[in-house]
Design a protein around this motif. Sequence first.
Motif, PDB file in Angstrom:
ATOM      1  N   THR A  35     -13.465  -8.323  -1.783  1.00  0.00           N
ATOM      2  CA  THR A  35     -12.427  -8.870  -0.917  1.00  0.00           C
ATOM      3  C   THR A  35     -12.202  -7.925   0.259  1.00  0.00           C
ATOM      4  OG1 THR A  35     -10.412  -7.803  -1.784  1.00  0.00           O
ATOM      5  CG2 THR A  35     -11.245  -9.717  -2.991  1.00  0.00           C
TER       6      THR A  35
ATOM      7  N   PRO B 175      -4.238 -10.788   2.153  1.00  0.00           N
ATOM      8  CA  PRO B 175      -3.836  -9.948   1.019  1.00  0.00           C
ATOM      9  C   PRO B 175      -3.426 -10.737  -0.216  1.00  0.00           C
ATOM     10  CG  PRO B 175      -2.235  -9.820   2.806  1.00  0.00           C
ATOM     11  CD  PRO B 175      -3.430 -10.505   3.346  1.00  0.00           C
ATOM     12  N   GLU B 176      -2.775 -11.880  -0.026  1.00  0.00           N
ATOM     13  CA  GLU B 176      -2.354 -12.678  -1.177  1.00  0.00           C
ATOM     14  C   GLU B 176      -3.576 -13.228  -1.917  1.00  0.00           C
ATOM     15  OE1 GLU B 176       0.778 -12.639   1.961  1.00  0.00           O
ATOM     16  OE2 GLU B 176      -1.363 -13.113   1.935  1.00  0.00           O
TER      17      GLU B 176
ATOM     18  N   LYS C 232      -5.358 -10.268  -3.653  1.00  0.00           N
ATOM     19  CA  LYS C 232      -4.674  -9.843  -4.879  1.00  0.00           C
ATOM     20  C   LYS C 232      -5.008 -10.788  -6.031  1.00  0.00           C
ATOM     21  CE  LYS C 232      -0.138  -9.041  -6.955  1.00  0.00           C
ATOM     22  NZ  LYS C 232       1.326  -9.179  -6.811  1.00  0.00           N
ATOM     23  N   TYR C 233      -4.979 -12.082  -5.765  1.00  0.00           N
ATOM     24  CA  TYR C 233      -5.285 -13.059  -6.812  1.00  0.00           C
ATOM     25  C   TYR C 233      -6.725 -12.868  -7.311  1.00  0.00           C
ATOM     26  CZ  TYR C 233      -5.865 -17.428  -9.342  1.00  0.00           C
ATOM     27  OH  TYR C 233      -6.118 -18.354 -10.316  1.00  0.00           O
TER      28      TYR C 233
ATOM     29  N   GLU D  81      -7.064  -9.711  -9.347  1.00  0.00           N
ATOM     30  CA  GLU D  81      -6.458  -9.915 -10.679  1.00  0.00           C
ATOM     31  C   GLU D  81      -7.388 -10.720 -11.571  1.00  0.00           C
ATOM     32  OE1 GLU D  81      -1.696  -9.891  -9.504  1.00  0.00           O
ATOM     33  OE2 GLU D  81      -2.816 -11.769  -9.493  1.00  0.00           O
TER      34      GLU D  81
ATOM     35  N   ILE E  48      -1.511  -2.370   1.598  1.00  0.00           N
ATOM     36  CA  ILE E  48      -2.642  -2.703   0.730  1.00  0.00           C
ATOM     37  C   ILE E  48      -2.573  -1.948  -0.600  1.00  0.00           C
ATOM     38  CG2 ILE E  48      -4.127  -3.260   2.690  1.00  0.00           C
ATOM     39  CD1 ILE E  48      -5.563  -0.574   2.219  1.00  0.00           C
TER      40      ILE E  48
ATOM     41  N   GLU F 128      -1.219  -2.559  -3.526  1.00  0.00           N
ATOM     42  CA  GLU F 128      -1.545  -3.324  -4.736  1.00  0.00           C
ATOM     43  C   GLU F 128      -3.034  -3.593  -4.840  1.00  0.00           C
ATOM     44  OE1 GLU F 128       2.137  -6.090  -6.025  1.00  0.00           O
ATOM     45  OE2 GLU F 128       1.201  -6.679  -4.130  1.00  0.00           O
ATOM     46  N   LEU F 129      -3.680  -3.832  -3.692  1.00  0.00           N
ATOM     47  CA  LEU F 129      -5.111  -4.121  -3.692  1.00  0.00           C
ATOM     48  C   LEU F 129      -5.905  -2.875  -4.081  1.00  0.00           C
ATOM     49  CD1 LEU F 129      -5.379  -6.232  -0.402  1.00  0.00           C
ATOM     50  CD2 LEU F 129      -4.726  -6.960  -2.720  1.00  0.00           C
TER      51      LEU F 129
ATOM     52  N   LEU G  27      -5.732  -2.301  -7.768  1.00  0.00           N
ATOM     53  CA  LEU G  27      -6.436  -3.272  -8.594  1.00  0.00           C
ATOM     54  C   LEU G  27      -7.962  -3.121  -8.567  1.00  0.00           C
ATOM     55  CD1 LEU G  27      -4.409  -6.512  -7.758  1.00  0.00           C
ATOM     56  CD2 LEU G  27      -4.728  -5.564 -10.056  1.00  0.00           C
TER      57      LEU G  27
ATOM     58  N   THR H  21      -5.110   5.127  -7.477  1.00  0.00           N
ATOM     59  CA  THR H  21      -5.947   4.110  -8.090  1.00  0.00           C
ATOM     60  C   THR H  21      -6.804   4.711  -9.191  1.00  0.00           C
ATOM     61  OG1 THR H  21      -7.663   2.423  -7.699  1.00  0.00           O
ATOM     62  CG2 THR H  21      -7.782   4.431  -6.370  1.00  0.00           C
TER      63      THR H  21
END
Length: 295
Positions: free
Chosen positions: A134, A139-140, A143-144, A147, A167, A169-170, A173, A204
Amino acid sequence: MSIACLGITVLDRIQRVATLPTVGGKYVATDYYEVGGGPAATAAVAVAKLGHQVEFIGRVGNDSVATTMLAELSSYDVNVENIVRIEGASSAFSAILVDDEGERMIINFQDPSLSRDPKALESLDFSKYTTILTDVRWPEGAKYALEQAKKFNIPSVLDADLSPDPIDELVELADHVAFSEPGLERFTGITDPIEGLKAAQQRTQGMVYVTVGSKGCYWIENGEIQHQAGLKVDVVDTTGAGDVFHGALAVAVAESMPTRESIIFSNTVAAVKCTKRGGREGIPSREEVELKLQK
């Protein structure tokens, strides 16, 4: 099984100039051409040219720009059947200036009405992919997808370039977080790429990398800073070099290459791309890459 590349696709409108402008005024272009761009979309083309099945997933409007971009992606054997079309929105495009040294200036426009809602992704089966890449421009959606990668134990690659959105959260993950130098500075607030990489690693559990142009790539492995120099070539155009690097890295991850081998491979693919104009025209085939690596 294929590699998924999720993010932005844009139409690049490119003009050649002798030197990049530093002040306002009128300038004369020596050449003009249009080609599809966008980090994840160009990475998808690289994946296809390197011999893997690949699917691009991104948002477009229902306009002629989208038709042009998707036709080009399809011509490179990139699957676009799960593209998200948004009625009433304009597809993204960029104005790009490229100078005689191959350096570029990019101004991107994304229509605010190009919905960022990832709900359309819920109908996709992410378990079918070998690797998920990605970028950070949706970003949404990223993230999905990341996940889903965690859920199905699929390795993931994040193209951690500059973004107007956080970024964090990305980065947390992704299994492989490959920063551009400006992207790393934005994320950490640290100008030195090595120190920035060390700071990013604290945020991370994934592997962290930073590309530094002609200087190659740094990464952290087993707690130690590692470096691989870039390949020296006659540069014509650096547009898309980082995107191509990330596409090649996704291929290397899908093939479970050792880390240094994967960086040498990705550096080589990106460097050869720079010998031709445009973000995609110069992307080498797998055979060309293997021949280059043997020299």
